[in-house]
Design an enzyme around this catalytic site. Sequence first.
Site, PDB file in Angstrom:
ATOM      1  N   TYR A   1       0.846  -1.202   0.000  1.00  0.00           N
ATOM      2  CA  TYR A   1       0.000   0.000   0.000  1.00  0.00           C
ATOM      3  C   TYR A   1       0.879   1.248   0.000  1.00  0.00           C
ATOM      4  CZ  TYR A   1      -4.248  -2.743   0.944  1.00  0.00           C
ATOM      5  OH  TYR A   1      -5.302  -3.620   0.864  1.00  0.00           O
ATOM      6  N   GLU A   2       0.300   2.326  -0.480  1.00  0.00           N
ATOM      7  CA  GLU A   2       1.037   3.570  -0.716  1.00  0.00           C
ATOM      8  C   GLU A   2       1.717   4.146   0.529  1.00  0.00           C
ATOM      9  OE1 GLU A   2      -0.382   7.853  -2.315  1.00  0.00           O
ATOM     10  OE2 GLU A   2      -1.460   6.133  -3.114  1.00  0.00           O
ATOM     11  N   SER A   3       1.162   3.831   1.708  1.00  0.00           N
ATOM     12  CA  SER A   3       1.731   4.371   2.951  1.00  0.00           C
ATOM     13  C   SER A   3       3.043   3.714   3.325  1.00  0.00           C
ATOM     14  CB  SER A   3       0.717   4.211   4.092  1.00  0.00           C
ATOM     15  OG  SER A   3       0.176   2.904   4.082  1.00  0.00           O
ATOM     16  N   GLY A   4       3.481   2.706   2.554  1.00  0.00           N
ATOM     17  CA  GLY A   4       4.785   2.099   2.796  1.00  0.00           C
ATOM     18  C   GLY A   4       4.736   0.718   3.410  1.00  0.00           C
TER      19      GLY A   4
END
Length: 257
Positions: free
Chosen positions: A51-54
Site C-alpha cells: 500500500y502507498e503508505s509504505g
Amino acid sequence: MTTEFTSSEMMSVTAARALTNDMTCFVGIGLPSEAANLARLTHAPDITLIYESGTLQTKPDVLPLSIGDGELCASALTTVSVPEMFRYWLQGGHISVGFLGTAQIDRYANLNTTLIGDYRNPQVRLPGGGGAPEIATNAKEVFITVKHSKRTFVKDVDFITTVGFGRDGKARDNVPNIGRGPTVVITDLCILKPDAASKELVVTSLHPGVTREQVIEATGWEIRFADTLETTPVPTEQELTVLRALKARTAAHHAGQ
C-alpha cells in the site's frame, strides 16, 4: 445448485481472480483493496500486497478505510518510508501490477480522480491522484476495477489524472522505461481489454445474465465487443463465503464493534 450472488460480488471475485500468487501488487483503496485481499484469502495466499503508505506484504484482517489505516501497518511484514516506497519499490521496477479504482474512465483507459467539469470552474472536486499516476507509469501492468455506468465510462475524461493510453491511444508508444499500462478493466457487468492496435477498450467477456444492450446502455461511447465474446465464470461458494465474511468483519470493525 448455484449460489446467488450480486453484481458487486461478481465484480470483486472476477477482479480477485486476475491476481496470481507470484505477484507483487500495489493496491488502491476501495474496490481494488477488496479484490486484492479476497485473492490473498483464497487462491493467492503468497501474493505480496503493498500500500502507498509504505506497508510491505500487508495482510489486513479487515479492509482499510484509507492508506493511513493502522490495520495496514499492524499486519505488514514491515513498513518503509513513502519516498522509499515510490523511489525503490515502484520506480525500481519491483511492482508487477498496480490495482486501481477511478471516478471516470474513458475509451483509452485514462483515469480521472481530480474533478468533474471544467478545470477552472469544476462541478465537483475529487480526491486527486494520490500515487495512481506514478503507479500507472511504473508498475509492469495496471488492473482497474470500477462500477459500470455512463457517469463513470465517458468517451473522454474531463481531466487525465492517470494516463492509460492518452487522448489518442498512443501515449505509451516508444516511451522507454514505463509499464504496459492498463491490461484489463473489470466492472460489475463485464471485462474489457485494450485493443492490441488502437488501445481502445473492447468488451471481451460478459458476466452471467448480462446482455450486450446493458453494457451499451451503461457506456458513454460506442463500445465495441470482441469477435469471440466469453462468459465470465460464476463465483464459487468458497469465494463468496470468504468475501462476505471479509465485508462483515470490516463493517463491524469500522462500526466500533
